[in-house]
Design a protein around this motif. Structure first.
Motif, PDB file in Angstrom:
ATOM      1  N   TRP A 115       4.972  -8.579 -14.339  1.00  0.00           N
ATOM      2  CA  TRP A 115       3.729  -8.016 -14.881  1.00  0.00           C
ATOM      3  C   TRP A 115       2.759  -9.129 -15.284  1.00  0.00           C
ATOM      4  N   PHE A 122       2.154  -5.249  -8.006  1.00  0.00           N
ATOM      5  CA  PHE A 122       0.990  -5.466  -8.873  1.00  0.00           C
ATOM      6  C   PHE A 122      -0.085  -6.302  -8.174  1.00  0.00           C
ATOM      7  N   GLY A 144       4.769   0.826 -10.418  1.00  0.00           N
ATOM      8  CA  GLY A 144       5.688   0.135 -11.320  1.00  0.00           C
ATOM      9  C   GLY A 144       7.153   0.195 -10.935  1.00  0.00           C
TER      10      GLY A 144
END
Length: 190
Positions: A115, A122, A144
């Motif tokens: 993250w 991402f 996710g």
């Protein structure tokens, strides 16, 4: 007071979960008020003290910081979030409160590397374009999957149920505060 009213309207909104937006909106409101009154003015100092006092005792919770931290609309475009000690401390406190298992807490912190560095899904252009167009809970559901423990936590934080609970808590706080003020006023009259 317009910026503060907009924050309160955000909280009272049923259409869009407010959790991931409240912290950022409050910070933006403070900046707007500082510009309007003059950051070094006495008026701003008085208003700022009142806002900070209310924010700190009634609205500023680790959950709001975590909602801000895990909101892709902000995190992915504002690398300074990672340097904000209050936000990262709030996120960690939220992990500790919402995830009772120490093993799962550790897994979340290991997954944080992806993250923080915006790796894997991402980094996809399609995920980046969706930051502002998809609700944070839905975004985490779609993108996710490589970090399932963070995904579960982020979806929990951004869920409408979580936001309604906070809204109810806010109503209860206002109710108690108002009645306390009335009681104090009555006591002074006696």
């Amino acid at each position: 007071m317009g910026p503060i009213v907009r924050v309160l309207r955000l909280i009272d909104n049923e259409k869009k979960p407010a959790m991931g937006y409240l912290y950022e909106r409050m910070e933006r409101s403070k900046i707007t008020i500082a510009k309007a009154l003059g950051e070094n003015s006495v008026d701003y100092q008085v208003v700022s003290a009142i806002i900070d006092k209310r924010w700190d005792c009634q609205l500023h919770h680790p959950l709001h910081a975590a909602g801000y931290y895990f909101n892709p609309e902000f995190y992915c475009y504002r690398p300074e979030i990672e340097q904000d000690q209050v936000v990262t401390d709030g996120m960690i406190k939220c992990v500790q409160r919402l995830v009772p298992s120490k093993d799962k807490q550790d897994l979340i912190m290991k997954e944080m590397v992806k993250w923080v560095n915006q790796e894997g899904r991402f980094a996809l252009d399609i995920a980046k374009r969706a930051h502002c167009t998809i609700d944070p809970a839905q975004w985490w559901n779609l993108y996710g999957k490589e970090v399932p423990n963070i995904q579960q936590l982020a979806m929990k934080i951004h869920s409408k149920k979580r936001n309604r609970l906070e809204h109810k808590k806010l109503q209860d706080l206002v109710f108690v505060k108002y009645n306390k003020t009335l009681k104090n006023r009555r006591d002074k009259e006696v």
